[in-house]
Design a protein around this motif. Sequence first.
Motif, PDB file in Angstrom:
ATOM      1  N   PHE A   1     -16.884   7.347   0.162  1.00 40.61           N
ATOM      2  CA  PHE A   1     -16.894   5.987   0.985  1.00 40.61           C
ATOM      3  C   PHE A   1     -18.326   6.046   1.488  1.00 40.61           C
ATOM      4  O   PHE A   1     -18.771   6.635   2.367  1.00 40.61           O
TER       5      PHE A   1
ATOM      6  N   VAL B   1       0.471  -1.271  -0.020  1.00 44.03           N
ATOM      7  CA  VAL B   1      -0.111  -0.169   0.000  1.00 44.03           C
ATOM      8  C   VAL B   1       0.931   1.018  -0.125  1.00 44.03           C
ATOM      9  O   VAL B   1       1.978   1.239   0.366  1.00 44.03           O
TER      10      VAL B   1
ATOM     11  N   LEU C   1     -12.453   0.606  -4.161  1.00 48.49           N
ATOM     12  CA  LEU C   1     -11.744   0.246  -2.887  1.00 48.49           C
ATOM     13  C   LEU C   1     -12.789  -0.167  -1.878  1.00 48.49           C
ATOM     14  O   LEU C   1     -13.915   0.202  -1.686  1.00 48.49           O
ATOM     15  N   GLY C   2     -12.168  -1.321  -1.227  1.00 50.95           N
ATOM     16  CA  GLY C   2     -13.026  -1.928  -0.207  1.00 50.95           C
ATOM     17  C   GLY C   2     -12.148  -2.609   0.801  1.00 50.95           C
ATOM     18  O   GLY C   2     -11.066  -2.983   0.681  1.00 50.95           O
ATOM     19  N   GLY C   3     -12.681  -2.811   1.974  1.00 52.16           N
ATOM     20  CA  GLY C   3     -12.045  -3.368   3.119  1.00 52.16           C
ATOM     21  C   GLY C   3     -12.577  -4.750   3.336  1.00 52.16           C
ATOM     22  O   GLY C   3     -13.221  -5.313   2.416  1.00 52.16           O
TER      23      GLY C   3
ATOM     24  N   SER D   1     -20.548  -0.128   4.516  1.00 54.68           N
ATOM     25  CA  SER D   1     -20.707  -1.492   3.728  1.00 54.68           C
ATOM     26  C   SER D   1     -22.169  -1.985   3.491  1.00 54.68           C
ATOM     27  O   SER D   1     -22.336  -2.376   2.453  1.00 54.68           O
TER      28      SER D   1
ATOM     29  N   ALA E   1     -16.148  -2.693   6.257  1.00 47.09           N
ATOM     30  CA  ALA E   1     -15.424  -1.688   5.994  1.00 47.09           C
ATOM     31  C   ALA E   1     -16.234  -1.152   5.141  1.00 47.09           C
ATOM     32  O   ALA E   1     -17.063  -2.034   4.103  1.00 47.09           O
TER      33      ALA E   1
ATOM     34  N   SER F   1      -5.919  -4.746   4.981  1.00 47.99           N
ATOM     35  CA  SER F   1      -6.943  -4.101   5.307  1.00 47.99           C
ATOM     36  C   SER F   1      -7.828  -3.367   4.275  1.00 47.99           C
ATOM     37  O   SER F   1      -8.696  -2.914   4.679  1.00 47.99           O
ATOM     38  N   ILE F   2      -7.101  -3.343   2.970  1.00 50.16           N
ATOM     39  CA  ILE F   2      -7.908  -2.727   2.037  1.00 50.16           C
ATOM     40  C   ILE F   2      -7.432  -3.557   0.661  1.00 50.16           C
ATOM     41  O   ILE F   2      -6.500  -3.918   0.643  1.00 50.16           O
ATOM     42  N   ARG F   3      -8.360  -3.442  -0.251  1.00 48.99           N
ATOM     43  CA  ARG F   3      -8.308  -4.067  -1.376  1.00 48.99           C
ATOM     44  C   ARG F   3      -8.837  -3.616  -2.474  1.00 48.99           C
ATOM     45  O   ARG F   3      -9.962  -2.612  -2.315  1.00 48.99           O
ATOM     46  N   TRP F   4      -8.869  -3.995  -3.818  1.00 51.90           N
ATOM     47  CA  TRP F   4      -9.911  -3.333  -4.815  1.00 51.90           C
ATOM     48  C   TRP F   4     -11.002  -4.332  -5.083  1.00 51.90           C
ATOM     49  O   TRP F   4     -10.596  -5.403  -5.509  1.00 51.90           O
TER      50      TRP F   4
ATOM     51  N   PRO G   1      -4.153   0.338  -2.238  1.00 47.65           N
ATOM     52  CA  PRO G   1      -3.229  -0.992  -2.431  1.00 47.65           C
ATOM     53  C   PRO G   1      -2.872  -1.219  -3.966  1.00 47.65           C
ATOM     54  O   PRO G   1      -3.456  -0.322  -4.710  1.00 47.65           O
TER      55      PRO G   1
END
Length: 152
Positions: free
Chosen positions: A45, A32, A69-71, A48, A75, A115-118, A106
Amino acid sequence: MSGAKSAVAWLASAAPDPESCRREWERSPHGVVLLPAGRSWDVLFLPSRLGRPTLDVLCRVLDRPGPVLGGFGDAPAGFLVPPGTATRWLGTGIRTAGRGTWIVVPHPGRSSARSIRWLIPPDGSGTLTDPVLLELAMHEAAARLAGREDER
């Protein structure tokens, strides 16, 4: 240029020093970097509970929505939208990131971030989510959620 490489180049172009950003991404054990919002994109944002259903609606009506983006777990989902959107956005429970804010981003070609992803990775083309379509998708998702609660 491959999809991940062009996505890295596009995201890094938002950094004050894109080359330094790319090097940091490669060295980061978590995959990241911090990037400034408000230059190439803003981020909205959504909690969720609303974010994932909104993304489902967008995916049904668009061939490819902009990057999201998402956790994990509860999230929020972060929709990349055109710069300036954050300053004009009004919506209860929606957090915004625009000029003057930095976000954790990320690497688009790796999934090492914990903790975070696409949810929808950038493709390098610069495609962003249209805020008007996002708002309409949010309304549809909220109406569906309300309908489910009424059925209980």
